[in-house]
Scaffold this motif. Structure first.
Motif, mmCIF file in Angstrom:
data_model
loop_
_atom_site.group_PDB
_atom_site.id
_atom_site.type_symbol
_atom_site.label_atom_id
_atom_site.label_comp_id
_atom_site.label_asym_id
_atom_site.label_seq_id
_atom_site.Cartn_x
_atom_site.Cartn_y
_atom_site.Cartn_z
ATOM 1 N N GLU A 1 -7.057 3.429 4.028
ATOM 2 C CA GLU A 1 -7.128 4.878 4.201
ATOM 3 C C GLU A 1 -5.861 5.394 4.871
ATOM 4 O O GLU A 1 -5.269 4.721 5.716
ATOM 5 N N HIS A 2 -5.498 6.586 4.452
ATOM 6 C CA HIS A 2 -4.393 7.285 5.120
ATOM 7 C C HIS A 2 -4.920 8.621 5.618
ATOM 8 O O HIS A 2 -5.600 9.338 4.892
ATOM 9 N N ASN B 1 6.993 11.520 9.720
ATOM 10 C CA ASN B 1 5.578 11.796 9.451
ATOM 11 C C ASN B 1 5.135 13.156 9.972
ATOM 12 O O ASN B 1 3.941 13.444 10.040
ATOM 13 N N ASP C 1 1.634 6.192 11.477
ATOM 14 C CA ASP C 1 0.946 6.001 10.193
ATOM 15 C C ASP C 1 0.168 7.233 9.752
ATOM 16 O O ASP C 1 -0.460 7.222 8.692
ATOM 17 N N VAL C 2 0.196 8.285 10.551
ATOM 18 C CA VAL C 2 -0.534 9.511 10.236
ATOM 19 C C VAL C 2 0.474 10.581 9.824
ATOM 20 O O VAL C 2 1.559 10.686 10.399
ATOM 21 N N THR C 3 0.130 11.371 8.820
ATOM 22 C CA THR C 3 0.969 12.483 8.386
ATOM 23 C C THR C 3 0.495 13.759 9.084
ATOM 24 O O THR C 3 -0.700 14.091 9.025
ATOM 25 N N TYR D 1 0.838 -1.194 0.000
ATOM 26 C CA TYR D 1 0.000 0.000 0.000
ATOM 27 C C TYR D 1 0.875 1.247 0.000
ATOM 28 O O TYR D 1 1.860 1.333 0.736
ATOM 29 N N LYS E 1 -3.685 4.215 -0.637
ATOM 30 C CA LYS E 1 -4.714 4.460 0.372
ATOM 31 C C LYS E 1 -5.489 5.740 0.065
ATOM 32 O O LYS E 1 -4.926 6.738 -0.374
ATOM 33 N N LYS F 1 -6.629 1.516 8.361
ATOM 34 C CA LYS F 1 -5.245 1.712 7.928
ATOM 35 C C LYS F 1 -4.894 0.887 6.688
ATOM 36 O O LYS F 1 -3.877 1.120 6.054
ATOM 37 N N GLU G 1 -7.007 9.122 0.792
ATOM 38 C CA GLU G 1 -6.501 10.165 1.682
ATOM 39 C C GLU G 1 -7.657 10.856 2.390
ATOM 40 O O GLU G 1 -8.555 11.410 1.749
ATOM 41 N N ASP H 1 0.986 5.601 0.282
ATOM 42 C CA ASP H 1 0.282 6.761 0.793
ATOM 43 C C ASP H 1 1.202 7.960 0.646
ATOM 44 O O ASP H 1 2.232 7.892 -0.030
ATOM 45 N N SER I 1 -4.218 12.428 7.115
ATOM 46 C CA SER I 1 -3.311 13.559 7.282
ATOM 47 C C SER I 1 -4.015 14.608 8.139
ATOM 48 O O SER I 1 -5.217 14.861 7.965
#
Length: 700
Positions: free
Chosen positions: A568-569, A652, A610-612, A389, A460, A565, A462, A391, A571
């Motif tokens: 989907e990603h 990230n 895993d989150v921006t 995946y 993923k 996860k 967004e 992202d 931010s």
């Protein structure tokens, strides 16, 4: 004494004579002397009418009447009533009188010139056949030929319809052997009879003899036989028979007595005459089925190879049962190693590299079988260097290609949907794919010899959370500036909250409330200066005056934990408003506040790798605004945050600088549509979010 007797005799004679004279007088008084009589005028009233017809009818049928003149119908009257002079008074005379009466206008008769010969024709009735003989065998019929004068319509009647009947046209049809008569009646009153005799020279069947009365047939042996029938007597006219089976699911029979077995069971075959004698004979049929056993099984192939990298990962094996008419043709298929290949109804599917035996067994006898050895290989494979995946963090992926065998084929690469990923570079040993959008697609490699490999790449979806006090401005149609009181008519609603984009108006420095109460109190109480007044003028998170910023951390963590996860990603863009910097009294307080703020962001980024996370400076004010004097503190606040985030080296978490001072941004932007004395907060928020969404490759 003698005188007395003489007197009595004389009286008797006189009485008898008186009666005779009286009768003559009485009759003559009614009918006249008939010195010149008229035919048909029975009562001598110079008319021929219904009274004369009635008197004649009563005379013919001898009916009693109240008329005292009935007995006066003497010989003279009979001559008058005998119209046709045949010396017989009957219905013909009545008919002639009826016709005359019907034709007469006045019913008056000219006594000197009677018109009988002109108005009444002579009647007659004849039939050509006095005796008719018919033969049932030939099925013959005969039509009666009737002639005569004034016969009018004819009515035919059979006196015994069981022997023969006759149609309205006079056609006689025989029914059974015997004798009868046909009555012929003409409308002129005449009638005749013709005798009819029906004979039969036809020879009927009297008996049937079958050469078989019980038959045993075998569906896997003798399935057919013939039943021969002998007719008695031999000279019977119709020797034809009908053949029937009462159970055609067991046995059938044709018109010649040939019997064929159809299924196991019992049936009765019946032979019946067709000449009307209705004689039948039967034969019982018993059908059995001798089982036919399997003797061997033969597969169409005994060695096969499946290449998992080709389009078709299956082969089909065919098993032949011997003999072909064996009863139980069921095959049991088995794979010795289903982890390598499976089999179903002869279709073998490759699962993994290796070798296995595919066995076909007879369901009737498991010792009867045949074997095919199947080898499963991978001629071409693609492996990934990292996650499948992509992202915004991992936006590229290296795919490695492996070929089996000593000869290396040339390779062609392709991607199904370039709106998801694109090929960055390709070689004979691999390729790099780059994220271009969202979704799932397949990267494919095909060798010059037809081997194929594929790799599924997912990008993923967004989801973006935009935080900041000005988020509400994006969803409003207008905004009243708190400092100037002017209303700004800018299109703030172009960005709409939906499944991919959502806003939370938590404020900028309000994120300090993300810290737990213990840490927050510690920071405040150990500070040399009273920084409590910077945090919404209170140390106590339970006070309503703090707004809802103290709940922001819990809400954001819920959003993060609710993201799938796999597909989907998320931010999160933090709008660094810096409004509360205006409560800082000096640079030291502003820097301290920025450090505390950054600690919150860094901790959050570490908790959720895993989150921006983005920190975006926004707020600075034009000179005309009341808060413009804090611009230097706001600048130092933002620059310190930028420095701390850069030094943290967290992949990230990043600091994005799109502009420094709002005043410069909107005054240099011809599309702003606002003047320097207006509060630019909502406008700059919109521009900032446009930039961050463009960076995230999300278009709104």
């Amino acid at each position: 004494m003698q005188n007395i007797k003489k007197k009595q005799l004389t009286k008797a004679i006189l009485l008898f004579l008186s009666i005779i004279i009286f009768s003559i007088i009485l009759c003559n008084s009614s009918y006249g002397a008939y010195t010149e009589y008229i035919k048909g005028d029975v009562n001598a009233d110079s008319k021929v009418n219904n009274i004369d017809i009635l008197l004649t009818l009563r005379h013919i049928y001898g009916e009693k009447t109240n008329s005292k003149k009935e007995w006066c119908f003497n010989e003279k009257n009979k001559k008058i009533a005998d119209i046709n002079n045949d010396e017989n008074i009957n219905n013909i005379d009545i008919l002639m009188m009826l016709r005359y009466v019907a034709a007469s206008k006045s019913n008056e008769i000219d006594s000197k010139n009677p018109e009988w010969k002109k108005s009444i024709k002579k009647n007659s009735l004849n039939v050509q056949q006095d005796n008719v003989e018919l033969d049932l065998k030939s099925g013959q019929t005969e039509k009666l030929i009737v002639t005569g004068e004034n016969i009018g319509s004819i009515k035919y009647t059979s006196l015994d319809n069981n022997i023969a009947n006759i149609s309205s046209e006079g056609i006689i049809t025989p029914r059974n052997v015997g004798n009868t008569e046909i009555l012929i009646q003409a409308s002129n009153g005449l009638e005749l009879r013709t005798k009819v005799k029906v004979i039969n020279s036809y020879v009927y069947v009297q008996n049937i003899k079958l050469d078989k009365t019980n038959i045993n047939l075998d569906l896997n042996g003798t399935k057919t036989t013939k039943i021969t029938a002998t007719i008695e007597p031999a000279n019977a006219n119709n020797k034809n028979l009908s053949w029937t089976s009462n159970n055609i699911g067991v046995a059938t029979v044709d018109e010649n007595g040939n019997v064929t077995a159809i299924g196991v069971g019992n049936a009765t075959i019946t032979a019946k005459t067709l000449d009307g004698s209705n004689i039948t004979k039967t034969c019982q049929v018993n059908v059995t089925r001798t089982p036919i056993k399997v003797t061997s099984i033969t597969l169409n192939s005994h060695n096969q190879e499946i290449d998992l990298t080709r389009d078709n990962k299956t082969i089909t094996l065919t098993a032949t049962i011997n003999p072909a008419n064996a009863d139980n043709k069921q095959i049991i298929w088995e794979s010795k190693n289903p982890n390598v290949a499976t089999v179903s109804n002869g279709v073998v599917t490759g699962i993994a590299e290796g070798m296995t035996d595919i066995i076909a067994k007879s369901a009737e006898n498991s010792r009867i079988l045949d074997v095919c050895t199947v080898t499963v290989i991978k001629g071409l494979t693609i492996e990934s260097s990292s996650t499948e995946y992509l992202d915004v963090i991992n936006d590229s992926l290296t795919l490695l290609l492996f070929q089996s065998g000593s000869t290396k084929d040339s390779i062609s690469w392709s991607v199904d949907n370039t709106n998801v990923v694109r090929l960055e570079s390709t070689t004979e040993s691999g390729t790099v794919v780059k994220r271009t959008g969202e979704g799932v697609t397949t990267v494919r490699a095909i060798s010059s010899s037809g081997k194929k490999a594929s790799y599924t790449v997912g990008v993923k979806k967004e989801k973006v959370l935009l935080t900041g006090a000005s988020c509400t401005s994006l969803m409003a149609n207008e905004r009243k500036d708190a400092d100037t009181g002017k209303v700004q008519n800018i299109d703030y609603g172009r960005l709409k909250k939906d499944d991919n984009l959502f806003f939370e108006a938590y404020g900028g420095t309000g994120l300090l409330w993300y810290l737990d109460s213990e840490t927050r109190r510690s920071l405040m109480n150990t500070s040399e200066n009273d920084y409590g007044k910077l945090l919404f003028s209170t140390k106590y998170p339970d006070k309503e005056t703090t707004g809802k910023s103290r709940y922001a951390m819990q809400d954001i963590r819920k959003i993060i934990n609710g993201v799938d996860k796999k597909t989907e990603h998320l931010s999160i863009a933090f709008d660094i408003e810096g409004n509360d910097i205006r409560k800082a009294e000096n640079e030291e307080q502003a820097l301290y506040l920025s450090n505390v703020y950054t600690e919150v962001i860094v901790k959050l980024a570490k908790d959720y790798p895993d989150v921006t996370f983005y920190c975006i400076p926004k707020s600075a004010y034009p000179e005309e605004a009341n808060w413009s004097k804090y611009n230097d503190l706001i600048r130092k606040f933002n620059l310190n945050i930028q420095a701390v985030i850069s030094a943290s080296n967290i992949s990230n978490l990043s600091y994005k600088t799109y502009y420094t001072f709002t005043k410069n941004l909107y005054e240099n932007d011809k599309n702003a549509g606002i003047s320097s004395d207006q509060h630019p907060n909502a406008y700059t928020t919109q521009v900032m979010f446009d930039q961050i969404l463009k960076y995230m490759k999300i278009t709104k």
